[in-house]
Design a protein around this motif. Sequence first.
Motif, PDB file in Angstrom:
ATOM      1  N   ILE A  84     -59.175  23.612  20.084  1.00 18.51           N
ATOM      2  CA  ILE A  84     -59.798  24.919  20.330  1.00 18.51           C
ATOM      3  C   ILE A  84     -61.314  24.796  20.323  1.00 18.51           C
TER       4      ILE A  84
ATOM      5  N   SER B 222     -63.770  25.577  23.454  1.00 18.70           N
ATOM      6  CA  SER B 222     -64.860  26.547  23.279  1.00 18.70           C
ATOM      7  C   SER B 222     -66.204  25.935  23.661  1.00 18.70           C
TER       8      SER B 222
ATOM      9  N   TYR C 269     -68.565  27.083  26.671  1.00 15.86           N
ATOM     10  CA  TYR C 269     -69.929  27.482  26.349  1.00 15.86           C
ATOM     11  C   TYR C 269     -70.939  26.874  27.320  1.00 15.86           C
TER      12      TYR C 269
ATOM     13  N   GLN D 133     -70.228  34.598  23.631  1.00 16.54           N
ATOM     14  CA  GLN D 133     -68.959  34.824  22.938  1.00 16.54           C
ATOM     15  C   GLN D 133     -68.262  33.499  22.643  1.00 16.54           C
ATOM     16  N   SER D 134     -68.323  32.574  23.613  1.00 15.51           N
ATOM     17  CA  SER D 134     -67.738  31.247  23.407  1.00 15.51           C
ATOM     18  C   SER D 134     -68.471  30.502  22.299  1.00 15.51           C
ATOM     19  N   GLN D 135     -69.785  30.691  22.228  1.00 13.87           N
ATOM     20  CA  GLN D 135     -70.564  30.034  21.181  1.00 13.87           C
ATOM     21  C   GLN D 135     -70.186  30.540  19.797  1.00 13.87           C
TER      22      GLN D 135
ATOM     23  N   ALA E  96     -67.338  31.874  18.955  1.00 13.86           N
ATOM     24  CA  ALA E  96     -65.984  31.387  18.678  1.00 13.86           C
ATOM     25  C   ALA E  96     -66.020  29.923  18.244  1.00 13.86           C
ATOM     26  N   LEU E  97     -66.843  29.121  18.926  1.00 18.11           N
ATOM     27  CA  LEU E  97     -66.972  27.703  18.588  1.00 18.11           C
ATOM     28  C   LEU E  97     -67.419  27.520  17.151  1.00 18.11           C
TER      29      LEU E  97
END
Length: 246
Positions: free
Chosen positions: A170, A174, A178, A192-194, A196-197
């Motif tokens: 995951i 992510s 990103y 948002q991806s950052q 989540a990462l």
Amino acid sequence: MMRCSPWALLPPVYSGLTAVGLWVVYYIAVCHKRITPLGTKYRRNGSLYPPYISVAGNFPPASCIFTEVMNLAAFVGFIIAVLRYLQLKNKINRKLNIISLVVFSIGCFGMTLVGNFQLFADELIHNLGTFLTFGMGTLFCWIQSLITMRANIKNEGRKTSILRFLLSGIITVSMILYFSLISQHFHMQASQSQWALVMFFLIFLSTFAIEFRHFHFDLICTDYFGSPESHSEILSETSTYQPDQL
């Protein structure tokens, strides 16, 4: 009833407080109208910046908190990596264990660069820190997932490694999202991806509580007057009578 080591609290407390610190930085930046909230649509011609973590921590007073959070996260994260190294010192391949420690140490150094060199003040060094943090951090997750399976501490390693391999996957997805979204200028989705990462990475680090609950890390301070040979014998006897303590 099995006793649980208090050291098990260190990884989840570290992850929890780091996450809280980053969200406080985000909240302050939103309140001061520096960034667009994560749940809204970002307008390229708008007056607000996209909600990247680095942008949220770029302007005072949020930047002051951001620097403290990143420096403390780097310091305590390095301590966790050292404790993990000591825990596995006599259980897996020495070279792989050292590589894991070095990789995460570089990642921790990257965190200090991210925290101390704000994005708009020194973009080159800040981006270098971001690359080191995310790149080395992701590599560390994969190495630790493999180590977990091989060490198989207390016969829990295989089950724990499944969780860590899943989290590593995951985190990798992510990170790819990103960087790819940034290159296409989809800033809201990239931010948002950052987030989540970073959150999944903190969750990964918190899982070290699973192994830490079986171990005690003790610092021994003695007045040393004997020969090196006698000192080595003392340490050998200590490790013999305390097999679960490092």
